[in-house]
Design an enzyme around this catalytic site. Structure first.
Site, PDB file in Angstrom:
ATOM      1  N   TRP B 316       4.054 -15.197  63.953  1.00 28.94           N
ATOM      2  CA  TRP B 316       3.334 -16.204  64.758  1.00 28.94           C
ATOM      3  C   TRP B 316       1.823 -15.978  64.652  1.00 28.94           C
ATOM      4  O   TRP B 316       1.047 -16.929  64.604  1.00 28.94           O
ATOM      5  CB  TRP B 316       3.773 -16.085  66.227  1.00 28.94           C
ATOM      6  CG  TRP B 316       3.099 -17.085  67.138  1.00 28.94           C
ATOM      7  CD1 TRP B 316       3.529 -18.335  67.451  1.00 28.94           C
ATOM      8  CD2 TRP B 316       1.870 -16.896  67.861  1.00 28.94           C
ATOM      9  NE1 TRP B 316       2.659 -18.942  68.312  1.00 28.94           N
ATOM     10  CE2 TRP B 316       1.627 -18.090  68.580  1.00 28.94           C
ATOM     11  CE3 TRP B 316       0.958 -15.855  67.969  1.00 28.94           C
ATOM     12  CZ2 TRP B 316       0.507 -18.254  69.397  1.00 28.94           C
ATOM     13  CZ3 TRP B 316      -0.154 -16.015  68.777  1.00 28.94           C
ATOM     14  CH2 TRP B 316      -0.367 -17.198  69.484  1.00 28.94           C
ATOM     15  N   HIS B 317       1.449 -14.708  64.561  1.00 29.58           N
ATOM     16  CA  HIS B 317       0.014 -14.405  64.520  1.00 29.58           C
ATOM     17  C   HIS B 317      -0.638 -14.759  63.189  1.00 29.58           C
ATOM     18  O   HIS B 317      -1.862 -14.934  63.133  1.00 29.58           O
ATOM     19  CB  HIS B 317      -0.225 -12.920  64.835  1.00 29.58           C
ATOM     20  CG  HIS B 317      -0.183 -12.624  66.292  1.00 29.58           C
ATOM     21  ND1 HIS B 317       1.000 -12.425  66.955  1.00 29.58           N
ATOM     22  CD2 HIS B 317      -1.153 -12.529  67.229  1.00 29.58           C
ATOM     23  CE1 HIS B 317       0.741 -12.210  68.241  1.00 29.58           C
ATOM     24  NE2 HIS B 317      -0.555 -12.271  68.436  1.00 29.58           N
ATOM     25  N   GLY B 318       0.131 -14.854  62.148  1.00 26.60           N
ATOM     26  CA  GLY B 318      -0.485 -15.230  60.879  1.00 26.60           C
ATOM     27  C   GLY B 318       0.487 -15.141  59.724  1.00 26.60           C
ATOM     28  O   GLY B 318       1.428 -14.340  59.740  1.00 26.60           O
ATOM     29  N   PHE B 467      -4.877 -18.270  64.977  1.00 28.70           N
ATOM     30  CA  PHE B 467      -3.438 -18.295  65.239  1.00 28.70           C
ATOM     31  C   PHE B 467      -3.009 -19.692  65.666  1.00 28.70           C
ATOM     32  O   PHE B 467      -1.926 -19.971  65.959  1.00 28.70           O
ATOM     33  CB  PHE B 467      -3.075 -17.264  66.308  1.00 28.70           C
ATOM     34  CG  PHE B 467      -3.639 -15.909  65.957  1.00 28.70           C
ATOM     35  CD1 PHE B 467      -3.449 -15.380  64.699  1.00 28.70           C
ATOM     36  CD2 PHE B 467      -4.383 -15.203  66.871  1.00 28.70           C
ATOM     37  CE1 PHE B 467      -3.995 -14.153  64.357  1.00 28.70           C
ATOM     38  CE2 PHE B 467      -4.933 -13.976  66.545  1.00 28.70           C
ATOM     39  CZ  PHE B 467      -4.735 -13.461  65.290  1.00 28.70           C
TER      40      PHE B 467
END
Lengths: 367, 467
Positions: B316-318, B467
């Site tokens: 989800w963060h990258g 994000f």
């Protein structure tokens, strides 16, 4: 009750601050130029459908809001103050203040740039001065003297000198590092103080083979006050201003300056420009592409051409005592290939490249 | 548009505040919606339509789910909504990651799409998902007013960098909410604290990171300074943003849930994640982990659940392997804490527990900070003296001296010490009296300081935008 008063105060202060600044920002006229930062300020961006849809307009508007914010200099001062006195940081935007002396950290050393700068001198020598005596003198910037005193960062000046010496061809190196000291600079400006650089002028004249010495002349000191130098605006914090001193003498009074840009004759010193955006323009009108100074008091017929930055403006009058004519060229504003169309290099002339260390470390500016 | 910008503070916000508070209650959501759309359009002119389409899709799916549930169904519209929501996120955020890895694995040369990531897509997608799942589960009533639903999704205080506000949290407030003087001033305080955290601390720490990258001298100490500084920068950047979002919400009458609770004082990694980015952690807990069975499953299945959740958290963060590795690193730590470290940690003194947690988290930020796996490994090697570099040097000492006080303030500010001292002061009669005047003065001083930093500075990115 006390909580309610506090809530009122917080609400009113916050709302008023936002609304008042918004109102004043909208109604106050935009400024074209920042005197303290010596740069043009962003104007309100032109609105087009393309620029809005691409987002470019908003990017420009962001810059505009920063540049045109009311009391901009005051707020920059608030930030600078907090950096130095609240968070005890050693610099603000690379500017640091040591004993009232404002300095800029030039760091790190860009070796490629130094080599590129030296090679640029070689190209000029090769194109115009194959059989001439050519010299290079490098002026250490203030950081060389003040960084060790303040624990600030400074690049390896010895390495810079070594790189220049290794990469210049048939160009003699004049060492100014040992001839200079920290007191030769203004407190608030990047430049050296003309009244204090007579020994430097003597050293250059002697190395160039001239018998005349600037120190043999008795100059009259003319003073302009207050002088807020370029670092003063960058520091955004109040410090003591300098006095700008310029040295006059009969030979300087008789000298004439021809400006190739404006095609006009002017004086060596322009006190009327002291009140302008850059007070240092007082010396030889500031940044100019090509200037020639004729000195009728020197009848030797000897000529000098100086490739220079702004430091050259204040030392050239002192070097003039040894020459009938000095030509000053600033290749930050004109490609060196074009010089042959404007100047005659066939005569017997001395050639001096005179640049401060920051130019070598950012030599892309030399065209 | 950034909260920490002159355009937001002195153009957008005063305009919206005036409009919002002069219109009658029934038009307040409309003002919020249109100002939110402008807010997004300012930063992302192209993708504003994508956000509106995503929000309308969520709205229509909500209605469809409600209708289908009345007939005893609902799975199909739920699946459809999840598919459409995730398709947008996958397409814009992850396509190039999959293409790059396919190219590496299959030795193909499929061209990359090189799409710009729509700002805030991860946040608003998760908000829409939480809404449709809650409607399906019966935890939330369907929203029939399209303007109110769009206001929920597009609400500018939390639109682009969270926290992930669940629909159920503000369901009632979307219909009617109270605007009080106390609420407004509380919101102002919270907003100003967040803004100061972001502009004065996070941005200054960010400069230190830039100095490290540009430094000619890399030393072991500098690697540590950079990592600690980055960790604190992310914390003050993101928690500052959350504070601003919560504060702005409060000004407009909403009560968003907390997103941070002093994570660096945690005594274990599992506690850290109960205190860090709470809205994301609880989202994955409620919509992924518990539906998979949570911890009420056999051990091996629990391992799988943990790995899936933390793989997704990292992803989800990258769309980079180092983020996935970062997530899986926490999965391993959480499993180790439960089965290996538990006995030791429970008996260890609090200081040991905190040092262990800080160390584990610090290492995690090395993975988080890097642009690639190789860079993470290099930075870790640098920290542990495996790069054949000196321990310290002139540049390191200079920057440590120059940023030492900021680092110290940030380190103390990341603990509840200041808040505790403030509360104690307020408990005393004299303290209360002083605070009545001192607090507004302090907030005004912060306002001046922040404005000074903004007017003078150019380093101002929000880390969580990516994000």
């Amino acid at each position: 009750m006390r909580e309610k008063i506090k809530s009122w105060v917080v609400t009113v202060i916050f709302s008023l601050t936002l609304i008042c600044f918004a109102f004043v920002n909208i109604v106050s006229p935009d400024l074209e130029f920042s005197k303290s930062e010596r740069r043009k300020l962003k104007a309100f961006p032109k609105v087009t459908i393309k620029s809005v849809l691409s987002g470019d307009w908003f990017d420009e508007f962001e810059k505009y809001t920063l540049d045109q914010f009311v009391l901009r200099d005051f707020f920059r001062g608030v930030k600078a103050w907090s950096r130095y006195h609240l968070f005890f940081q050693k610099d603000n935007n690379k500017i640091y203040i040591a004993n009232g002396n404002i300095n800029k950290m030039e760091y790190p050393l860009d070796e490629k740039s130094v080599i590129r700068g030296a090679e640029k001198l070689n190209k000029i020598k090769e194109k115009y001065f194959k059989d001439k005596n050519v010299f290079v003198a490098v002026i250490p910037d203030k950081n060389y003297f003040f960084a060790p005193l303040n624990g600030s960062l400074s690049f390896d000046y010895e390495k810079m000198e070594q790189l220049i010496k290794e990469n210049i061809k048939d160009i003699s190196y004049i060492d100014l590092f040992d001839a200079m000291d920290k007191d030769m600079f203004y407190l608030t400006d990047i430049h050296w103080d003309q009244e204090k650089i007579i020994p430097v002028a003597d050293l250059i004249l002697k190395t160039l083979g001239r018998e005349e010495k600037a120190s043999d002349f008795t100059y009259e000191k003319q003073k302009l006050y207050p002088f807020y130098g370029s670092y003063y605006g960058q520091a955004a914090i109040k410090t003591k201003p300098d006095t700008l001193t310029y040295l006059t003498h009969a030979y300087l009074d008789r000298a004439t300056v021809y400006d190739y840009e404006t095609k006009e004759y002017t004086d060596i010193y322009r006190p009327e420009l002291f009140e302008g955006y850059d007070p240092y323009d007082e010396f030889l009108s500031g940044a100019r592409t090509i200037l020639t100074i004729e000195n009728p008091s020197n009848t030797s017929g000897k000529e000098l051409i100086i490739f220079r930055d702004s430091f050259g403006s204040s030392i050239a009058p002192l070097l003039l005592c040894g020459y009938s004519k000095i030509t000053l060229v600033d290749i930050r504003y004109i490609p060196y290939e074009l010089l042959g169309d404007r100047l005659d290099f066939s005569k017997d002339i001395d050639v001096l490249f005179l640049y401060n260390t920051m130019v070598f470390n950012n030599s892309a500016m030399l065209r | 548009m950034l909260f920490s910008s002159i355009s937001f503070l002195y153009y957008f916000l005063p305009t919206v505040l005036i409009l919002y508070f002069i219109v009658p209650n029934k038009f307040k959501n409309t003002v919020l919606l249109f100002s939110s759309l402008f807010f997004y359009f300012y930063g992302e002119p192209t993708y504003v339509l994508l956000m509106i389409v995503s929000a309308v899709s969520g709205y229509l799916h909500g209605l469809w789910i409600e209708k289908a549930k009345a007939r005893g169904g609902g799975k199909l519209p739920l699946a459809s909504s999840i598919f459409f929501s995730l398709a947008g996120l996958l397409y814009f955020k992850y396509t190039d990651f999959f293409i790059q890895n396919a190219n590496r694995l299959l030795n193909t040369q499929i061209p990359l799409l090189k799409l710009a990531l729509p700002i805030g897509i991860s946040f608003y997608t998760f908000q829409i998902l939480s809404y449709v799942i809650d409607v399906y589960r019966g935890d939330a009533k369907v929203q029939k007013n399209v303007l109110d639903f769009l206001t929920y999704v597009c609400l500018f205080p939390q639109l682009i960098a969270g926290p992930i506000v669940r629909y159920t949290t503000i369901e009632e407030e979307l219909k009617s909410r109270k605007h009080t003087l106390e609420g407004f001033s509380e919101g102002v305080r919270r907003f100003m604290i967040g803004l100061s955290k972001k502009v004065i601390l996070a941005n200054t720490l960010g400069e230190l990171g830039t100095h490290f990258l540009n430094a000619t001298e890399k030393t072991v100490l500098f690697f540590w300074i950079m990592t600690v500084s980055f960790m604190l920068q992310v914390y003050f950047d993101f928690s500052g943003y959350s504070d601003m979002a919560i504060g702005l919400g409060r000004i407009f009458g909403f009560k968003f849930l907390e997103n941070f609770n002093y994570p660096f004082i945690s005594k274990s990694v599992s506690e850290f994640w109960r205190r860090w980015h709470i809205s994301l952690g609880t989202w994955f807990r409620d919509y992924v982990y518990i539906p998979m069975g949570g911890n009420r499953v056999p051990v091996l299945r629990w391992f799988l659940n943990v790995f899936v959740v933390w793989f997704l958290t990292g992803f989800w963060h990258g769309a980079q392997w180092n983020f996935i590795l970062w997530g899986l690193y926490f999965a391993v730590l959480l499993i180790l804490e439960k089965y290996v470290f538990k006995a030791f940690l429970e008996k260890a003194p609090a200081i040991v527990q905190r040092v262990y947690t800080l160390f584990a988290v610090t290492v995690s930020f090395v993975l988080f900070n890097a642009d690639s796996l190789e860079e993470s490994i290099r930075n870790l090697k640098g920290m542990f003296g495996l790069l054949n570099i000196p321990f310290s040097g002139i540049e390191t000492v200079y920057y440590l001296r120059s940023y030492g006080i900021v680092l110290l303030i940030a380190a103390i500010g990341a603990t509840p010490l200041a808040a505790k001292a403030f509360r104690r002061l307020k408990e005393k009669k004299a303290g209360k009296y002083v605070m009545t005047f001192a607090e507004p003065v302090f907030l005004l001083a912060m306002m001046l300081l922040v404005t000074g930093h903004l007017v003078d500075g150019s380093f101002n990115p929000f880390l969580y935008f990516r994000f």
